[in-house]
Write a protein that holds these residues in place. Structure first.
Motif, mmCIF file in Angstrom:
data_model
loop_
_atom_site.group_PDB
_atom_site.id
_atom_site.type_symbol
_atom_site.label_atom_id
_atom_site.label_comp_id
_atom_site.label_asym_id
_atom_site.label_seq_id
_atom_site.Cartn_x
_atom_site.Cartn_y
_atom_site.Cartn_z
ATOM 1 N N PHE A 12 0.846 -1.187 0.000
ATOM 2 C CA PHE A 12 0.000 0.000 0.000
ATOM 3 C C PHE A 12 0.885 1.242 0.000
ATOM 4 N N ILE A 13 0.297 2.326 -0.473
ATOM 5 C CA ILE A 13 0.975 3.615 -0.444
ATOM 6 C C ILE A 13 0.251 4.501 0.562
ATOM 7 N N LEU A 14 0.949 4.831 1.644
ATOM 8 C CA LEU A 14 0.385 5.707 2.671
ATOM 9 C C LEU A 14 0.674 7.156 2.283
ATOM 10 N N PHE A 164 -8.058 -8.320 5.535
ATOM 11 C CA PHE A 164 -6.998 -8.507 4.545
ATOM 12 C C PHE A 164 -7.227 -9.727 3.651
ATOM 13 N N SER A 165 -8.366 -10.383 3.841
ATOM 14 C CA SER A 165 -8.784 -11.417 2.893
ATOM 15 C C SER A 165 -9.638 -10.830 1.773
ATOM 16 N N LEU A 166 -10.015 -9.568 1.915
ATOM 17 C CA LEU A 166 -10.813 -8.896 0.890
ATOM 18 C C LEU A 166 -9.964 -8.581 -0.342
ATOM 19 N N SER A 167 -10.638 -8.309 -1.445
ATOM 20 C CA SER A 167 -9.963 -7.850 -2.654
ATOM 21 C C SER A 167 -9.946 -6.326 -2.657
ATOM 22 N N PHE A 168 -8.792 -5.772 -2.954
ATOM 23 C CA PHE A 168 -8.644 -4.317 -3.028
ATOM 24 C C PHE A 168 -8.479 -3.947 -4.501
ATOM 25 N N CYS A 169 -9.620 -3.639 -5.128
ATOM 26 C CA CYS A 169 -9.607 -3.437 -6.573
ATOM 27 C C CYS A 169 -9.753 -1.971 -6.972
ATOM 28 N N ASN A 170 -10.063 -1.105 -6.046
ATOM 29 C CA ASN A 170 -10.223 0.300 -6.401
ATOM 30 C C ASN A 170 -8.891 1.031 -6.464
ATOM 31 N N SER A 171 -8.018 0.744 -5.520
ATOM 32 C CA SER A 171 -6.730 1.427 -5.449
ATOM 33 C C SER A 171 -5.894 0.757 -4.380
ATOM 34 N N ASN A 172 -4.602 1.049 -4.373
ATOM 35 C CA ASN A 172 -3.751 0.610 -3.268
ATOM 36 C C ASN A 172 -3.209 1.817 -2.504
ATOM 37 N N ILE A 173 -3.851 2.978 -2.694
ATOM 38 C CA ILE A 173 -3.412 4.213 -2.051
ATOM 39 C C ILE A 173 -4.282 4.476 -0.820
ATOM 40 N N LEU A 174 -3.646 4.506 0.346
ATOM 41 C CA LEU A 174 -4.329 4.812 1.593
ATOM 42 C C LEU A 174 -4.099 6.278 1.933
ATOM 43 N N ASP A 175 -5.143 7.068 1.854
ATOM 44 C CA ASP A 175 -5.027 8.490 2.175
ATOM 45 C C ASP A 175 -5.165 8.658 3.681
ATOM 46 N N HIS A 176 -4.135 8.181 4.376
ATOM 47 C CA HIS A 176 -4.153 8.190 5.842
ATOM 48 C C HIS A 176 -2.715 8.197 6.330
ATOM 49 N N ILE A 177 -2.543 8.289 7.680
ATOM 50 C CA ILE A 177 -1.190 8.349 8.233
ATOM 51 C C ILE A 177 -0.704 6.990 8.722
ATOM 52 N N CYS A 179 -2.092 2.413 8.752
ATOM 53 C CA CYS A 179 -3.087 1.445 8.292
ATOM 54 C C CYS A 179 -4.214 1.352 9.320
ATOM 55 N N ASP A 180 -5.337 1.920 8.969
ATOM 56 C CA ASP A 180 -6.499 1.943 9.859
ATOM 57 C C ASP A 180 -7.697 1.345 9.128
ATOM 58 N N LEU A 181 -8.702 0.946 9.883
ATOM 59 C CA LEU A 181 -9.859 0.278 9.289
ATOM 60 C C LEU A 181 -10.636 1.133 8.276
ATOM 61 N N PRO A 182 -11.033 2.351 8.598
ATOM 62 C CA PRO A 182 -11.849 3.128 7.655
ATOM 63 C C PRO A 182 -11.221 3.296 6.270
ATOM 64 N N PRO A 183 -9.946 3.711 6.149
ATOM 65 C CA PRO A 183 -9.378 3.848 4.801
ATOM 66 C C PRO A 183 -9.228 2.514 4.079
ATOM 67 N N LEU A 184 -8.968 1.441 4.818
ATOM 68 C CA LEU A 184 -8.861 0.131 4.184
ATOM 69 C C LEU A 184 -10.209 -0.327 3.642
ATOM 70 N N MET A 185 -11.274 -0.084 4.400
ATOM 71 C CA MET A 185 -12.605 -0.470 3.950
ATOM 72 C C MET A 185 -13.021 0.315 2.703
ATOM 73 N N LYS A 186 -12.536 1.530 2.568
ATOM 74 C CA LYS A 186 -12.846 2.320 1.372
ATOM 75 C C LYS A 186 -12.250 1.694 0.115
ATOM 76 N N LEU A 187 -11.099 1.029 0.276
ATOM 77 C CA LEU A 187 -10.419 0.443 -0.888
ATOM 78 C C LEU A 187 -10.967 -0.931 -1.260
ATOM 79 N N ALA A 188 -11.676 -1.573 -0.335
ATOM 80 C CA ALA A 188 -12.147 -2.928 -0.587
ATOM 81 C C ALA A 188 -13.280 -2.923 -1.601
ATOM 82 N N CYS A 189 -13.289 -3.929 -2.458
ATOM 83 C CA CYS A 189 -14.388 -4.078 -3.415
ATOM 84 C C CYS A 189 -15.147 -5.362 -3.098
ATOM 85 N N GLY A 190 -16.320 -5.476 -3.663
ATOM 86 C CA GLY A 190 -17.147 -6.635 -3.374
ATOM 87 C C GLY A 190 -18.021 -6.393 -2.164
ATOM 88 N N ASP A 191 -18.561 -7.452 -1.625
ATOM 89 C CA ASP A 191 -19.493 -7.348 -0.497
ATOM 90 C C ASP A 191 -18.716 -7.279 0.813
#
Length: 307
Positions: A12-14, A164-177, A179-191
């Motif tokens: 990921f890119i923080l 971390f078993s989810l697929s991250f298909c939108n981006s690998n860029i975390l706009d955060h300082i 690794c936190d739950l909210p920014p990771l959930m934004k990147l996850a795709c699928g259900d």
């Protein structure tokens, strides 16, 4: 890389403070000073409570464990942030991100539970003073601290694995300082429905319910204090609770604002500031709150410094 399918993300890119390129060195200096203050302040609390014979009580036993927890809690995120600011390398591996999130969640929940334990200690001391030494004996104190550390560990490890078993298909860029739950959930795709259900279940079990228990404890404490015959007795009893109440307000207040507000892209700057508040600013102020409002700690600190 930010716009292609990333079902098998390896890193990921923080973004961190990359939008402030001219302030990187200044921010490094500020955060380094804050980290040193956190280590010294909480370290002093640990040394004082362990070395002074008058502070060998359950309240200060819990306080020393809380100070140690604050050091661990800050060390999960701040050294990495300092390294990113110094090297300008904001790439974090998939595994490192998972480990950072897991330890961060474990320590946050441990702090929440330890605050409940400290509130219970004050409740017993004020509402059941004749039974205090029996109820809060050393064995019980150790058991309560150990329970606050390990109770949620299996659940949080499982939640981290699910995230971390989810697929991250939108981006690998975390706009955060970090690794936190909210920014990771934004990147996850699928259900992600069940991941969100688990997240809010954890929040209810280990944040909301502990907060209600603390609230209930202090309602009982205030009722008992009001029944004390002397004004001096009421003042002394209340003074032993104010420091803990201030820390509880800072911890739960910033956490509620951060995690229970609606998430939108326009709030990323606010989310970063709130994250800084509860991961860095609060641990820096906690030793000051406990020392400046506690005469026993001030006296013990003067004795230690005089030596």
């Amino acid at each position: 890389m930010a716009n292609t399918n990333l079902s098998h993300v390896k890193e990921f890119i923080l973004l961190g403070f990359s939008d402030l390129p001219n302030l990187q060195s200044i921010l490094f200096g500020i955060f380094l000073c804050i980290y040193i203050n956190i280590l010294i302040g909480n370290g002093l609390i640990i040394v004082i409570t362990k070395s002074n014979a008058t502070l060998q009580t359950p309240m200060y036993f819990f306080l020393s464990n809380f100070a140690f927890l604050e050091i661990c809690y800050t060390s999960v995120t701040l050294p990495r942030m300092l390294s990113d600011l110094w090297t300008q390398n904001t790439i974090i591996s998939f595994l490192d991100c998972a480990v950072q999130l897991c330890f961060f969640l474990i320590l946050v929940i441990s702090e929440s539970l330890l605050l409940v334990v400290m509130a219970y200690d004050r409740y017993v001391a004020i509402c059941k003073p004749l039974y205090y030494t029996i109820i809060m004996n050393h064995k019980v104190c150790v058991q309560l601290v150990v329970a606050s550390w390990i109770t949620a560990v299996p659940i949080l490890i499982g939640q981290t694995y699910q995230i971390f078993s989810l697929s991250f298909c939108n981006s690998n860029i975390l706009d955060h300082i970090f690794c936190d739950l909210p920014p990771l959930m934004k990147l996850a795709c699928g259900d992600t429905f069940w991941n969100e259900v688990l997240f809010y279940t954890v929040v209810v079990l280990f944040a909301f319910i502990p907060f209600l228990l603390i609230l209930y404890s202090y309602i009982r404490i205030f009722i008992t204090i009001q029944k004390l015959p002397s004004v001096m007795g009421r003042s002394k009893a209340f003074s032993t609770c104010t420091s803990h109440l201030m820390v509880v307000g800072l911890f739960y207040g910033s956490g509620i604002i951060e995690y229970l507000q609606p998430k939108t892209n326009s709030r990323t700057g606010i989310e970063k500031m709130l994250s800084l508040f509860y991961t860095i600013i609060t641990p820096m102020f906690n030793p000051m709150i406990y020392s400046l409002r506690n005469r026993d700690v001030i006296v013990a600190m003067k004795k230690l410094l005089s030596k």
